[in-house]
Enzyme design. Structure first.
Site, PDB file in Angstrom:
ATOM      1  N   ASP A 103      -4.836  -5.857 -10.111  1.00 20.29           N
ATOM      2  CA  ASP A 103      -5.661  -4.996  -9.269  1.00 20.29           C
ATOM      3  C   ASP A 103      -6.851  -5.597  -9.851  1.00 20.29           C
ATOM      4  O   ASP A 103      -7.216  -5.798 -10.751  1.00 20.29           O
ATOM      5  CB  ASP A 103      -4.989  -3.499  -8.781  1.00 20.29           C
ATOM      6  CG  ASP A 103      -5.574  -3.257  -8.102  1.00 20.29           C
ATOM      7  OD1 ASP A 103      -6.381  -3.960  -7.131  1.00 20.29           O
ATOM      8  OD2 ASP A 103      -5.066  -1.726  -7.150  1.00 20.29           O
TER       9      ASP A 103
ATOM     10  N   ASP B  43      -5.282  -3.266   1.632  1.00 23.75           N
ATOM     11  CA  ASP B  43      -4.243  -1.898   2.223  1.00 23.75           C
ATOM     12  C   ASP B  43      -4.211  -1.370   3.029  1.00 23.75           C
ATOM     13  O   ASP B  43      -3.890  -0.147   3.644  1.00 23.75           O
ATOM     14  CB  ASP B  43      -5.946  -0.795   0.930  1.00 23.75           C
ATOM     15  CG  ASP B  43      -5.806  -0.880  -0.889  1.00 23.75           C
ATOM     16  OD1 ASP B  43      -4.499  -1.892  -0.752  1.00 23.75           O
ATOM     17  OD2 ASP B  43      -6.709  -0.471  -1.129  1.00 23.75           O
TER      18      ASP B  43
END
Ligand code: DGJ
Length: 724
Positions: A461, A527
């Site tokens: 990430d 997301d």
């Protein structure tokens, strides 16, 4: 009447430059013609449609036909777009190369030294002895017709040379008058925008230390009105994960082009005598419609040796199921349910390391938190593996919370250009992986965790933009060096742990580029798991990224990021077009829902060979409430399409929809399915073809099509097409 100062209105009778060699690169339906005799150095005179087996004589004429006349008000020799135009050549538009030697020696004018020409590649060596520079230009056309171009600049002088600009340039046809690019934000990456390509430049820059959620993956320009199915369009992508620039420009001297490369910070790149720097690859594709353009990108990626070829494992990611609430009991139950549903990879997301109970603390301290995990991750990892699934783990290696041992012990490892730290984002700062100490620490930590646990996959990430990314107060800009360090670390981890796969996630799709995908195996597309939003996000990401490299997960029915409630059928239909997975607390669903989810998983497994090798088809429909897309097998033997209704339609029942892309003459069986093979039609009014043994030719499907079922808004059906 206006009088010319001399007779420039007449065609010149003698060529201003010699007629010479012309290179013709051909591959995958693409031709690139390079006039090697152009002045002051070679120029691309054609990039696009295959020109066939052209004779030397016609290629030379093509090159001459591209040369300009002198015009009133201009230079005595009109400068043209070459492989590396610079101001000193008379080129007064955006240059390919700019730099200086401590404020002096900014002039550069490259002339030809050497060429190496193959059927699908040309290498051109240029030099400017007066400036002390050598420039290599590499152009190649891959099997699928994707054009790769790269510049490498070397300082052959005796003093340091500061590089300001180094970018490849690709000519566009003059009638490329409409631009398509994308912008966006967190949860809504890749929103398309269209506008005219007028005189001047349309510049897209990423200054975030990563491409960013708003980055355009593709800057495309084509004949006005181009769509997915038709209309000639060219586009370019910068394969780089740091700061970058991509532009389209039209000049008043008859050139229109795309240019792109890395965007260097002030003084970031200073070449010592003998040193060189390579630009990232500028990848160019074209097509009769965006689908053909995208297919070239996909083919180029799929041809690489490191491309992930084994079936993409259906993945369950724990983030939206548990967030930071790591309870072993819950996570074991989630693993049991996942295995029962057919999941093949289980990924433990953020929250497993020291003190990480929320997003304010812990980043950088990559040790398993023994207050939450007294036996380490073993009980979970072993459980996952015992159920036949791969185990994956989340890291955010470049990030640090100021509230962490790492930040307290090594403040000098954090990016900053001033005494104060840069503005924070998500309570985090950025670690400078170009710093050897920081690099060694992170490398050791990840290697150690990989050595201890059976980890097959890392979710890597990167949750913030880089701001003022310098090596310390008053220090040098580091985005370039940091980006290379990230690539190196990933490569080393993969080399040391064969079979390890890595996902590039950056709050979703903020680090989506083919540079990072040369080192990793997929991106986390967004997301936002809302399928209504995902339709567009996925469509425009897939212009460049092959779908099998795009993570697409079933969402919780009540979508966390939008608050919308969506059906499983919609969520499943949208997630079929990539690397399929689940992001949902499936321990809470009923047994009946579990059966339905398992059926979607089974369907995803059935169609994944098509997704991984086939061609994406986006049907240009006129009704804004309808979305028709599909994947057609590489040899056109099978396909699936989804027909999604995003809102109510004015026409009900709707008009027929075309399902193009199959072989004209072949007969196919066409079935309307929901997972489990049930035909879905309103009980009171069956859709005849769905209850019939419907067999249609590829041509009939492409030209006439089928009647879509009557659906409510935010519903979707799948049409499966197999050999009859
Ligand atoms: C952002 C990612 O995109 C999410 O999927 C999740 O991994 C969180 N970060 C965790 O902090």
């Amino acid at each position: 009447m206006f009088a010319f100062d001399d007779d420039v209105s007449q065609a010149q009778s003698t060529p201003t430059a010699p007629v010479g060699d012309v290179a013709h690169l051909r591959s995958g339906g693409t031709s690139v013609v390079v006039d090697l005799a152009a002045q002051p150095h070679p120029a691309i005179v054609h990039w696009g449609e295959d020109l066939g087996d052209a004779s030397e004589r016609t290629l030379q004429s093509l090159a001459i036909a591209a040369r300009q006349q002198r015009v009133s008000g201009g230079l005595d020799t009109t400068a043209r777009l070459t492989l590396a135009p610079t101001e000193a050549s008379g080129w007064l538009a955006t240059p390919a190369v700019e730099g200086h030697r401590d404020g002096r020696g900014a002039s550069a004018l490259f002339t030809l030294r050497d060429t190496v020409v193959n059927a699908d590649a040309v290498r051109v060596d240029l030099a400017d002895d007066e400036a002390g520079l050598a420039l290599r230009v590499d152009l190649s056309v891959a099997a699928g017709g994707l054009l790769r171009s790269r510049l490498t600049l070397r300082n052959t002088g005796s003093t340091p040379y500061t590089v300001q600009t180094l970018q490849a340039m690709l000519p566009l046809p003059w009638d490329a008058a409409e631009i398509l690019d994308t912008t966006g934000r967190h949860l809504r990456e890749r929103s398309a925008q269209r506008h005219d390509l007028t005189f001047g430049s349309h510049v897209r820059e990423s200054r975030r230390g990563r491409p960013g959620a708003d980055a355009t993956l593709l800057l495309a320009a084509g004949r006005p009105g181009f769509g997915f199915e038709h209309g000639r369009v060219h586009g370019a992508h910068v394969a780089w994960s740091g700061n970058q620039r991509l532009l389209a420009e039209r000049t008043p001297t008859g050139d229109v082009f795309l240019a792109g490369g890395e965007l260097y910070g002030p003084g970031e790149i200073i070449l010592a005598p003998g040193e060189e720097i390579a630009s990232p690859e500028l990848l160019g594709s074209w097509g009769d419609g965006l689908d053909q353009l995208a297919a070239r990108f996909h083919a180029g990626m799929r041809a690489r040796p490191q491309h992930p070829r084994r079936p993409r494992p259906v993945t369950l990611n724990t983030w939206e199921a548990v967030y930071f609430d790591h309870s072993l009991e819950k996570l074991l139950a989630l693993a049991d349910r996942a295995a029962a549903l057919g999941v093949e990879r289980y990924v433990l997301d953020d929250g497993w390391f020291r003190l990480r109970r929320d997003d304010t603390v812990g980043l950088g301290d990559w040790y398993v938190d023994d207050t939450v995990w007294p036996e380490g991750l073993h009980p979970l990892a072993d459980h996952v593996v015992a159920r036949g699934m791969e185990f994956g783990l989340w890291f955010e290696p470049e990030m640090v919370n100021p509230d962490s041992d790492l930040a307290r012990q090594h403040p000098e490892w954090l990016f900053r250009g001033r005494a104060e730290l840069p503005p924070s984002a998500r309570q985090q700062q950025v670690l400078n992986l170009a710093h050897p100490g920081a690099y060694d620490y992170i490398s050791e930590r990840i290697h150690a965790i990989l050595a201890e646990y059976p980890i097959a996959y890392i979710k890597w990430d990167h949750n913030r933009d880089l701001v003022d990314a310098a090596s310390g107060p008053g220090g040098a800009r580091q985005v370039h060096a940091h980006t290379l360090a990230v690539y190196r670390l990933i490569d080393e981890l993969k080399a040391a742990h064969p079979g390890l796969e890595i996902e590039s996630c950056a709050s979703g799709g903020a680090r989506t580029d083919l540079g990072i995908l040369d080192h990793t195996d997929r991106i986390w597309t967004s997301d936002c798991l809302d399928p209504v939003e995902r339709l567009e996000i996925q469509r425009y990401t897939a212009l460049v990224v092959p779908p099998e490299m795009m993570g697409m997960h079933l969402t919780t029915p009540h979508v966390h990021s939008t608050g919308r409630t969506v059906s499983l059928a919609l969520s499943g239909a949208v997630a079929l077009f990539g690397h399929f997975g689940i992001e949902w607390d499936v321990t809470t669903i009923s047994d009946a829902d579990a059966v339905a989810v398992a059926e979607w998983v089974a369907l995803a497994k059935r169609v994944r060979p098509l997704v991984a090798t086939g061609r994406l088809v986006n049907v240009d429909v006129t009704d804004p409430g309808l979305d028709v897309r599909g994947v057609v097998g590489a040899d056109r033997d099978a396909a699936f399409f989804t027909i999604t209704q995003t809102q109510t339609l004015i026409s009900s029942p709707a008009g027929r929809v075309r399902l193009p892309g199959l072989d004209d003459a072949t007969e196919y069986r066409v079935r309307l399915i929901t997972p489990g093979g049930l035909v879905q039609t309103p009980a009171q009014s069956p859709l005849d073809w769905a209850h019939h043994d419907t067999v249609l030719t590829g041509r009939q499907l492409a030209v006439t099509g089928v009647r879509p079922p009557v659906q409510n808004p935010q519903q979707a059906v799948v049409v499966e097409i197999t050999p009859a």
